[in-house]
Design a protein around this motif. Structure first.
Motif, short mmCIF file in Angstrom:
data_model
loop_
_atom_site.label_atom_id
_atom_site.label_comp_id
_atom_site.label_asym_id
_atom_site.label_seq_id
_atom_site.Cartn_x
_atom_site.Cartn_y
_atom_site.Cartn_z
N ASN A 1 100.54 30.93 53.74
CA ASN A 1 99.96 32.27 53.80
C ASN A 1 100.42 33.17 52.65
O ASN A 1 101.15 34.13 52.86
CB ASN A 1 100.29 32.91 55.16
N PRO A 2 99.97 32.88 51.42
CA PRO A 2 100.27 33.80 50.32
C PRO A 2 99.55 35.14 50.49
O PRO A 2 99.92 36.12 49.87
CB PRO A 2 99.78 33.06 49.07
N VAL A 3 98.51 35.16 51.31
CA VAL A 3 97.93 36.45 51.74
C VAL A 3 98.04 36.51 53.26
O VAL A 3 98.04 35.48 53.93
CB VAL A 3 96.44 36.63 51.32
N GLY A 4 98.17 37.71 53.78
CA GLY A 4 98.27 37.88 55.23
C GLY A 4 97.46 39.08 55.66
O GLY A 4 97.10 39.93 54.84
N GLY A 5 97.17 39.14 56.96
CA GLY A 5 96.40 40.25 57.50
C GLY A 5 94.91 40.07 57.26
O GLY A 5 94.51 39.34 56.35
N CYS A 6 94.10 40.71 58.07
CA CYS A 6 92.65 40.49 57.97
C CYS A 6 91.92 41.73 58.47
O CYS A 6 92.31 42.34 59.47
CB CYS A 6 92.28 39.27 58.82
N LEU A 7 90.86 42.07 57.73
CA LEU A 7 90.08 43.27 58.08
C LEU A 7 88.76 42.95 58.78
O LEU A 7 87.95 43.85 58.99
CB LEU A 7 89.80 44.09 56.80
N ALA B 1 95.47 44.54 60.62
CA ALA B 1 94.31 44.97 59.81
C ALA B 1 94.79 45.61 58.52
O ALA B 1 94.56 46.81 58.24
CB ALA B 1 93.44 45.92 60.61
N HIS B 2 95.50 44.85 57.74
CA HIS B 2 96.11 45.33 56.49
C HIS B 2 96.22 44.14 55.55
O HIS B 2 96.36 43.00 56.02
CB HIS B 2 97.50 45.90 56.81
N HIS B 3 96.15 44.39 54.24
CA HIS B 3 96.25 43.28 53.28
C HIS B 3 97.68 43.14 52.79
O HIS B 3 98.24 44.08 52.24
CB HIS B 3 95.31 43.56 52.10
N VAL C 1 90.50 41.22 49.22
CA VAL C 1 91.46 40.47 48.41
C VAL C 1 90.96 40.49 46.97
O VAL C 1 89.79 40.19 46.71
CB VAL C 1 91.60 39.00 48.91
N SER C 2 91.85 40.83 46.03
CA SER C 2 91.36 40.97 44.65
C SER C 2 91.05 39.59 44.06
O SER C 2 91.64 38.58 44.44
CB SER C 2 92.40 41.68 43.79
N GLU C 3 90.11 39.59 43.11
CA GLU C 3 89.75 38.33 42.46
C GLU C 3 90.97 37.71 41.79
O GLU C 3 91.17 36.49 41.83
CB GLU C 3 88.64 38.58 41.43
N ASP C 4 91.81 38.54 41.20
CA ASP C 4 93.00 38.03 40.51
C ASP C 4 93.92 37.30 41.51
O ASP C 4 94.45 36.23 41.21
CB ASP C 4 93.74 39.19 39.84
N GLN C 5 94.10 37.87 42.68
CA GLN C 5 94.96 37.22 43.68
C GLN C 5 94.36 35.89 44.13
O GLN C 5 95.07 34.88 44.24
CB GLN C 5 95.17 38.16 44.87
N ILE C 6 93.06 35.87 44.35
CA ILE C 6 92.42 34.62 44.77
C ILE C 6 92.59 33.56 43.67
O ILE C 6 92.92 32.41 43.94
CB ILE C 6 90.92 34.83 45.08
#
Ligand code: SF4
Length: 285
Positions: A32-38, A72-74, A106-111
């Motif tokens: 999970n390099p990204v977490g949370g979901c909107l 509900a947060h990135h 999620v930003s394109e750069d992060q993806i």
């Protein structure tokens, strides 16, 4: 990364693949390099209760560790990026089990940073799963060790007709994904999806995915099975198209199936005719 230990955990991360004629089971992990979901997914259960996604429930339990600003947060965790590179044994890795990597926030750069790690760690097989398929073709072509999944649209208190319309739109986006393995997670099977697939097949040779996962609905410990006729008509279509199927542990259906897509399957991407190309799927590892 979290190891998915049998019998618990996300069972379809433990990929079985054919190596020299023998089936080998890879260890399964979530990352999970990204977490949370909107997306705020909710489903109405047959008994009238409303359930949220399991990830939100887990995040709220872990509120003090990693989800301080709620689910509900990135959350962007660059410190987690290198984890798959440190794991030298080939594994099945579900990316973003607590988020939607391709969510609009999620930003394109992060993806792209996550994609780069998946590309570098080519001894692993990564599985992504999104409820925002409109964005997936932006990252074409996906590395051959990345299986690109789309979930059945969430209920969001919609009627089945709304789910069917959303599913048809999802299929149109999936058709544009350039990946060796695309998959659809049909969990929970909360409406009869077979008529949507039948309607799609009136104008297309095949469905735009190579693997399907089917599961029941749950609210806490309470499990709600889909109508048997929904499962049987769906399996008829998938079998006709030779699409391998994996049953989640909560689906009561016999005989059990825990099939995975295998390397070396030749298929045609259903892109517009001018862009159509044929290739042989060759998975990493
Ligand atoms: S997309 Fe997935 S993680 Fe996000 S709210 Fe829906 S079920 Fe939960």
């Amino acid at each position: 990364m979290n190891k998915q230990k049998p019998p618990k955990g996300i069972e379809w991360t433990r990929i079985k693949k054919s190596v020299d004629g023998q089936f080998v089971e890879l260890p399964g992990y979530t990352w999970n390099p990204v977490g949370g979901c909107l997306h705020g997914c909710t489903w109405k259960m047959p008994d009238g209760s409303v359930t949220e996604c399991y990830a939100k429930t887990i995040a709220e339990r872990l509120a003090s560790g990693g989800y301080k600003q709620g689910f509900a947060h990135h959350y962007w965790r660059p410190q987690a990026l290198k984890e798959p590179l440190r794991l030298k044994t080939p594994a099945g890795i579900f990316v973003g089990s607590m988020s939607d990597l391709f969510g609009h926030w999620v930003s394109e750069d992060q993806i792209r940073q996550v994609m780069n790690v998946m590309r570098q760690a080519d001894w692993h097989t990564f599985q992504t799963l999104s409820k925002y398929p409109v964005r997936l073709p932006d990252f074409n072509p996906f590395p051959s060790n990345v299986w690109v999944g789309v979930s059945l649209p969430a209920g969001h208190l919609m009627k089945p007709e709304g789910g069917a319309r959303a599913l048809m739109a999802y299929l149109r986006h999936m058709m544009l994904i350039q990946a060796d393995i695309r998959f659809m997670s049909i969990e929970p099977l909360w409406f009869d999806v077979a008529p949507v697939f039948d309607a799609w097949l009136k104008t297309h040779d095949r469905l735009p995915f190579e693997w399907a996962i089917i599961g029941a609905a749950s609210n806490g410990r309470k499990i709600f099975q889909p109508k048997p006729e929904w499962v049987s008509s769906l399996l008829d279509i998938l079998d006709e198209l030779h699409i391998p199927v994996f049953f989640k542990g909560n689906l009561k259906w016999q005989p059990r199936r825990e099939l995975f897509p295998q390397p070396g399957v030749e298929r045609v991407h259903e892109l517009p005719a001018a862009e159509r190309f044929v290739f042989t799927a060759a998975l990493a590892g």
